[in-house]
Design a protein around this motif. Structure first.
Motif, mmCIF file in Angstrom:
data_model
loop_
_atom_site.group_PDB
_atom_site.id
_atom_site.type_symbol
_atom_site.label_atom_id
_atom_site.label_comp_id
_atom_site.label_asym_id
_atom_site.label_seq_id
_atom_site.Cartn_x
_atom_site.Cartn_y
_atom_site.Cartn_z
ATOM 1 N N MET A 94 -7.118 -3.298 -7.811
ATOM 2 C CA MET A 94 -7.388 -1.976 -7.245
ATOM 3 C C MET A 94 -7.916 -0.999 -8.300
ATOM 4 N N GLN A 95 -8.075 -1.481 -9.526
ATOM 5 C CA GLN A 95 -8.580 -0.704 -10.661
ATOM 6 C C GLN A 95 -7.705 0.502 -10.984
ATOM 7 N N SER B 180 0.822 -1.216 0.000
ATOM 8 C CA SER B 180 0.000 0.000 0.000
ATOM 9 C C SER B 180 0.856 1.266 0.000
ATOM 10 N N PHE C 139 1.859 1.798 -3.568
ATOM 11 C CA PHE C 139 0.737 2.340 -4.335
ATOM 12 C C PHE C 139 0.491 3.800 -3.962
#
Length: 116
Positions: free
Chosen positions: A93-94, A57, A60
């Motif tokens: 997560m698109q 995360s 990201f």
């Protein structure tokens, strides 16, 4: 972890080296470097994920921060060489719909040329 950067004309290609992970321990450094490049108006950045097989995360978050910076400064960011496992997470997560993801740095460079 080190970050290798090279310039090809007006495009910066960035690659994480000496690690296969973009995660909490190195995401801050990667975020700083991406934002440094993208905060220059109309800059172009390619992030090459060739060595990266894991992202968390924090990783990201660094990418999303870079995307936000690119929009604020009318810069562009493209991702390439993403392995299957990391790509599955990106799709889950698109994020594949908001990042420009291409196969390799050459494809990214060529896509910049077409966009101009």
């Amino acid at each position: 972890m080190n970050i290798e950067t090279k310039n090809i004309d007006t495009i910066t290609v960035m690659k994480l080296i000496e690690t296969n992970r973009l995660y909490a321990l190195n995401a801050g450094v990667a975020k700083e470097k991406m934002n440094e490049v993208l905060s220059v108006p109309k800059s172009k950045l390619i992030v090459d994920f060739e060595a990266i097989s894991f992202i968390d995360s924090s990783g990201f978050g660094a990418l999303l921060s870079a995307l936000k910076t690119s929009k604020e400064h009318k810069s562009q960011i493209k991702l390439c060489n993403i392995n299957k496992d990391v790509m599955e997470l990106i799709e889950l997560m698109q994020l594949d719909s908001i990042f420009d993801i291409l196969q390799n740095p050459t494809a990214c460079i060529n896509s910049f040329s077409k966009a101009e």
